[in-house]
Design a protein around this motif. Structure first.
Motif, PDB file in Angstrom:
ATOM      1  N   ASP A  59     113.913 -17.155 102.524  1.00  0.00           N
ATOM      2  CA  ASP A  59     113.776 -15.832 101.915  1.00  0.00           C
ATOM      3  C   ASP A  59     115.005 -15.417 101.101  1.00  0.00           C
ATOM      4  OD1 ASP A  59     111.229 -15.674 102.887  1.00  0.00           O
ATOM      5  OD2 ASP A  59     111.698 -14.285 104.514  1.00  0.00           O
ATOM      6  N   PRO A  60     116.226 -15.493 101.650  1.00  0.00           N
ATOM      7  CA  PRO A  60     117.383 -15.111 100.828  1.00  0.00           C
ATOM      8  C   PRO A  60     117.624 -16.058  99.658  1.00  0.00           C
ATOM      9  CG  PRO A  60     118.113 -16.001 102.940  1.00  0.00           C
ATOM     10  CD  PRO A  60     116.632 -15.823 103.033  1.00  0.00           C
ATOM     11  N   ILE A  61     117.234 -17.319  99.814  1.00  0.00           N
ATOM     12  CA  ILE A  61     117.386 -18.287  98.724  1.00  0.00           C
ATOM     13  C   ILE A  61     116.374 -17.978  97.626  1.00  0.00           C
ATOM     14  CG2 ILE A  61     117.391 -20.735  98.117  1.00  0.00           C
ATOM     15  CD1 ILE A  61     117.990 -21.300 101.109  1.00  0.00           C
ATOM     16  N   ARG A  62     115.142 -17.646  98.033  1.00  0.00           N
ATOM     17  CA  ARG A  62     114.136 -17.256  97.035  1.00  0.00           C
ATOM     18  C   ARG A  62     114.549 -15.989  96.299  1.00  0.00           C
ATOM     19  NH1 ARG A  62     109.280 -19.211 100.515  1.00  0.00           N
ATOM     20  NH2 ARG A  62     109.814 -17.437 101.815  1.00  0.00           N
ATOM     21  N   PRO A  70     125.595 -11.944  91.502  1.00  0.00           N
ATOM     22  CA  PRO A  70     126.706 -12.338  92.379  1.00  0.00           C
ATOM     23  C   PRO A  70     126.463 -11.948  93.833  1.00  0.00           C
ATOM     24  CG  PRO A  70     127.543 -11.391  90.355  1.00  0.00           C
ATOM     25  CD  PRO A  70     126.062 -11.170  90.352  1.00  0.00           C
ATOM     26  N   GLU A  71     125.825 -10.804  94.052  1.00  0.00           N
ATOM     27  CA  GLU A  71     125.575 -10.339  95.417  1.00  0.00           C
ATOM     28  C   GLU A  71     124.601 -11.266  96.145  1.00  0.00           C
ATOM     29  OE1 GLU A  71     127.141  -7.261  92.877  1.00  0.00           O
ATOM     30  OE2 GLU A  71     125.307  -8.468  92.677  1.00  0.00           O
ATOM     31  N   ARG A  72     123.538 -11.644  95.461  1.00  0.00           N
ATOM     32  CA  ARG A  72     122.569 -12.535  96.105  1.00  0.00           C
ATOM     33  C   ARG A  72     123.136 -13.938  96.291  1.00  0.00           C
ATOM     34  NH1 ARG A  72     116.488 -10.782  94.035  1.00  0.00           N
ATOM     35  NH2 ARG A  72     116.628  -8.657  94.857  1.00  0.00           N
ATOM     36  N   ARG A  73     123.983 -14.342  95.396  1.00  0.00           N
ATOM     37  CA  ARG A  73     124.641 -15.638  95.555  1.00  0.00           C
ATOM     38  C   ARG A  73     125.564 -15.618  96.765  1.00  0.00           C
ATOM     39  NH1 ARG A  73     126.098 -20.096  92.272  1.00  0.00           N
ATOM     40  NH2 ARG A  73     128.153 -20.981  92.717  1.00  0.00           N
ATOM     41  N   GLU A  74     126.366 -14.588  96.895  1.00  0.00           N
ATOM     42  CA  GLU A  74     127.315 -14.509  98.003  1.00  0.00           C
ATOM     43  C   GLU A  74     126.604 -14.376  99.341  1.00  0.00           C
ATOM     44  OE1 GLU A  74     130.851 -14.987  99.786  1.00  0.00           O
ATOM     45  OE2 GLU A  74     130.388 -15.262  97.654  1.00  0.00           O
ATOM     46  N   LEU A 123     123.600 -25.765  94.032  1.00  0.00           N
ATOM     47  CA  LEU A 123     122.487 -26.614  94.450  1.00  0.00           C
ATOM     48  C   LEU A 123     121.363 -25.792  95.073  1.00  0.00           C
ATOM     49  CD1 LEU A 123     124.381 -29.677  95.953  1.00  0.00           C
ATOM     50  CD2 LEU A 123     122.811 -29.720  94.013  1.00  0.00           C
ATOM     51  N   LEU A 124     121.735 -24.809  95.886  1.00  0.00           N
ATOM     52  CA  LEU A 124     120.713 -23.938  96.482  1.00  0.00           C
ATOM     53  C   LEU A 124     119.954 -23.190  95.398  1.00  0.00           C
ATOM     54  CD1 LEU A 124     122.710 -22.560  99.533  1.00  0.00           C
ATOM     55  CD2 LEU A 124     120.665 -23.981  99.651  1.00  0.00           C
ATOM     56  N   GLY A 125     120.671 -22.740  94.378  1.00  0.00           N
ATOM     57  CA  GLY A 125     120.003 -22.062  93.279  1.00  0.00           C
ATOM     58  C   GLY A 125     119.104 -22.998  92.501  1.00  0.00           C
ATOM     59  N   ASP A 126     119.575 -24.215  92.276  1.00  0.00           N
ATOM     60  CA  ASP A 126     118.829 -25.172  91.477  1.00  0.00           C
ATOM     61  C   ASP A 126     117.622 -25.728  92.222  1.00  0.00           C
ATOM     62  OD1 ASP A 126     118.719 -26.764  88.966  1.00  0.00           O
ATOM     63  OD2 ASP A 126     118.921 -28.441  90.352  1.00  0.00           O
ATOM     64  N   TYR A 127     117.648 -25.673  93.550  1.00  0.00           N
ATOM     65  CA  TYR A 127     116.511 -26.204  94.304  1.00  0.00           C
ATOM     66  C   TYR A 127     115.209 -25.528  93.881  1.00  0.00           C
ATOM     67  CZ  TYR A 127     113.834 -28.209  98.137  1.00  0.00           C
ATOM     68  OH  TYR A 127     112.900 -28.910  98.862  1.00  0.00           O
ATOM     69  N   GLY A 128     115.320 -24.290  93.427  1.00  0.00           N
ATOM     70  CA  GLY A 128     114.123 -23.582  92.980  1.00  0.00           C
ATOM     71  C   GLY A 128     113.402 -24.272  91.838  1.00  0.00           C
ATOM     72  N   SER A 129     114.099 -25.136  91.099  1.00  0.00           N
ATOM     73  CA  SER A 129     113.453 -25.851  89.991  1.00  0.00           C
ATOM     74  C   SER A 129     112.446 -26.881  90.486  1.00  0.00           C
ATOM     75  CB  SER A 129     114.504 -26.539  89.118  1.00  0.00           C
ATOM     76  OG  SER A 129     115.128 -27.614  89.815  1.00  0.00           O
ATOM     77  N   ASN A 130     112.496 -27.200  91.780  1.00  0.00           N
ATOM     78  CA  ASN A 130     111.537 -28.159  92.329  1.00  0.00           C
ATOM     79  C   ASN A 130     110.170 -27.541  92.568  1.00  0.00           C
ATOM     80  OD1 ASN A 130     113.353 -30.444  92.658  1.00  0.00           O
ATOM     81  ND2 ASN A 130     114.334 -29.225  94.254  1.00  0.00           N
TER      82      ASN A 130
END
Length: 207
Positions: A59-62, A70-74, A123-130
């Motif tokens: 959920d937080p990654i989505r 920046p807030e969601r990344r942190e 990488l966590l952000g980029d995983y969404g490209s899958n």
């Protein structure tokens, strides 16, 4: 995927069976899309290709995928701490005594290298490209029907058991074994998984 593809070509691996797990699953499936004719079989261990497998952990990654502030990344920074690294190795395991503390100690030492936190968050952000590629992965399963062994730790909170069963929609002949284990099931159930894998490869590939 491109790096792995170049490696297989460098070593002359024009046919291969793939053991796919976690981040490695979409890497393997992207490789399969590039060279479907090279995939002899699949061994899937807690590796996702269906939206059913993206549970509450994500959920937080989505949220970060949806809005890369920046807030969601942190908010994801806790995923690269010792507490979470140890959690990945111990949570849901059938017998935690099987798990060497070397696993999370060594992993965390590497995670704590200067600059690596940002790499992991990238990488966590980029995983969404899958996720948009899931239909293509599933079409590969349906069209090619590679012999498939699924060995899945049912107590995994990162890639939970509901992500395992949809494979059977596209691979009805897949062999599935749901194990009383967690995310890194091989650390816990090597004595069960190794014979299953050897037998599967002996029957499906090595003949």
């Amino acid at each position: 995927t491109n790096i792995v593809d170049k490696l297989t070509e460098k070593v002359g691996a024009d046919r291969y069976s793939m053991y796919v797990m976690d981040y490695g699953a979409p890497i393997g499936y992207r490789l399969a899309l590039k060279h479907p004719e090279r995939v002899e079989s699949l061994i899937v261990q807690n590796g996702n290709a269906y939206t059913e497998g993206l549970a509450a952990f994500w959920d937080p990654i989505r949220a970060y995928w949806a809005e890369k502030t920046p807030e969601r990344r942190e908010a994801l920074a806790g995923l690269v701490t010792l507490e979470t690294t140890k959690f990945q190795y111990t949570d849901g395991m059938g017998d935690v005594a099987h798990i060497s503390p070397d696993n999370w100690v060594v992993d965390q030492a590497l995670l704590d290298r200067p600059g690596n936190k940002d790499i992991q968050l990238d990488l966590l952000g980029d995983y969404g490209s899958n996720v948009p590629l899931y239909p293509q992965f599933q079409a590969f399963f349906r069209e090619r029907q590679p012999p498939t062994l699924i060995v899945w730790g049912k107590n995994d909170k990162i890639f939970p058991e509901p992500g395992a069963h949809p494979y059977l929609r596209d691979l009805p002949n897949a062999e599935m074994h749901i194990l009383d284990s967690g995310h890194f099931a091989l650390e816990d159930k090597l004595d069960m998984m190794a014979p299953l894998i050897r037998d599967f490869l002996d029957r499906k590939v090595c003949n």
